[in-house]
Scaffold this motif. Structure first.
Motif, PDB file in Angstrom:
ATOM      1  N   UNK A  61      23.774  41.931  43.526  1.00 53.80           N
ATOM      2  CA  UNK A  61      24.215  40.675  42.908  1.00 53.80           C
ATOM      3  C   UNK A  61      25.686  40.581  42.535  1.00 53.80           C
ATOM      4  N   UNK A  62      26.411  41.691  42.587  1.00 51.97           N
ATOM      5  CA  UNK A  62      27.803  41.671  42.124  1.00 51.97           C
ATOM      6  C   UNK A  62      28.733  41.625  43.334  1.00 51.97           C
ATOM      7  N   UNK A  63      29.431  40.504  43.493  1.00 55.27           N
ATOM      8  CA  UNK A  63      30.215  40.245  44.703  1.00 55.27           C
ATOM      9  C   UNK A  63      31.707  40.170  44.397  1.00 55.27           C
ATOM     10  N   UNK A  64      32.500  40.815  45.255  1.00 51.57           N
ATOM     11  CA  UNK A  64      33.947  40.776  45.134  1.00 51.57           C
ATOM     12  C   UNK A  64      34.458  39.416  45.612  1.00 51.57           C
ATOM     13  N   UNK A  65      35.292  38.756  44.816  1.00 55.26           N
ATOM     14  CA  UNK A  65      35.802  37.435  45.158  1.00 55.26           C
ATOM     15  C   UNK A  65      36.871  37.485  46.245  1.00 55.26           C
ATOM     16  N   UNK A  66      37.422  38.662  46.498  1.00 54.30           N
ATOM     17  CA  UNK A  66      38.483  38.791  47.492  1.00 54.30           C
ATOM     18  C   UNK A  66      37.920  38.988  48.893  1.00 54.30           C
TER      19      UNK A  66
END
Length: 291
Positions: A61-66
């Motif tokens: 569930x934890x996604x890097x915005x870059x």
């Protein structure tokens, strides 16, 4: 500031809430009251069970915005994001090298040589008390950092982080030339030498250079006569594992080297080389031996 009410009798740490105190207490015991219903693995904390269950659910569930990479734990995401943000970095005034702020004293010791913290057991010295504490675990056997996936234990948190990439598949270090990704920065540094041709490990005896420290160490055995690989059947020793492997074929009668002219088989490369002179063959061998 909240009043401290709960103190651990084992390590003297204090807590303002009873729930925090109970959570901490489990670190001193083997109590694992939270069990996964799918694989029966047990955990001392409910949060660890929740993180573990994401493996079965395939939840990340934890996604890097870059770069849109996703991770099962927020700590993995935070570690990954430091690649882009440069968070917690400092620049040395002497050499302009960037490093984690937590390693300021360690880095500066490279220039000053100052290491005031000494190990009572082996008298090795360190730039910071933290480094000394980590080192002392080698003597005590303490491994306080546990992987929640396979429950292996580690001396340093950085060792745990590198290990967990085996489970997460994360490869945060990418080669800017060929875009190949790696789990460790040291592996990336070693890989880059393929593109640059750099060979920093030089033998002082014969001046031969190597791109990998492992190949350099193997080469040095030629000069010092060290033979660390021993045949269990005849006790003959060799300086390289590949040489031992080739020798063992004499005992197993395994013949993997074949003459391309008459199809005769040989157990050792040297036997095939001697045989090929009969045919006066100068072509390269089909079989190659790698270290």
């Amino acid at each position: 500031m909240a009043e401290t009410l709960f103190k651990c009798e084992l390590c003297d740490k204090s807590f303002s809430r009873l729930s925090y105190f109970h959570f901490h207490e489990r670190s001193h015991t083997d109590e694992k009251s939270f069990t996964c219903e799918l694989c029966d693995k047990s955990f001392s904390h409910f949060s660890n069970l929740c993180s573990h269950q994401r493996i079965h659910a395939g939840e990340i569930p934890f996604t890097c915005e870059v770069c849109d990479k996703s991770f099962s734990q927020v700590s993995f995401l935070q570690s990954h994001q430091q690649i882009y943000t440069g968070e917690n970095l400092f620049t040395c005034e002497v050499c302009s090298k960037a490093a984690q702020s937590s390693n300021v004293l360690d880095h500066q010791a490279n220039h000053t040589g100052e290491k005031p913290f000494k190990c009572d057991v082996c008298e090795k010295t360190f730039a910071t008390s933290t480094r000394l504490l980590t080192h002392q675990r080698i003597h005590t056997g303490e491994k306080p950092f546990r992987c929640e996936y396979c429950e292996m234990y580690f001396i340093q948190s950085s060792d745990l982080l590198r290990h967990q990439r085996i489970h997460t598949g994360e490869k945060p270090f990418m080669c800017e030339v060929c875009n190949r990704a790696f789990t460790q920065s040291s592996t990336l540094m070693q890989h880059r030498r393929i593109h640059t041709g750099e060979k920093p490990f030089k033998c002082e005896v014969c001046k031969k250079s190597f791109s990998r420290s492992s190949n350099f160490r193997v080469h040095q055995r030629i000069h010092i006569g060290e033979k660390t690989f021993t045949c269990e059947m005849c006790y003959k020793s060799f300086s390289r594992s590949s040489a031992l492997y080739e020798h063992q074929r004499l005992h197993t009668e395994e013949k993997t080297f074949t003459c391309e002219v008459c199809n005769k088989d040989f157990a050792q490369l040297s036997g095939l080389l001697n045989h090929r002179h009969i045919h006066k063959v100068e072509k390269p061998l089909k079989h190659e031996v790698c270290d």
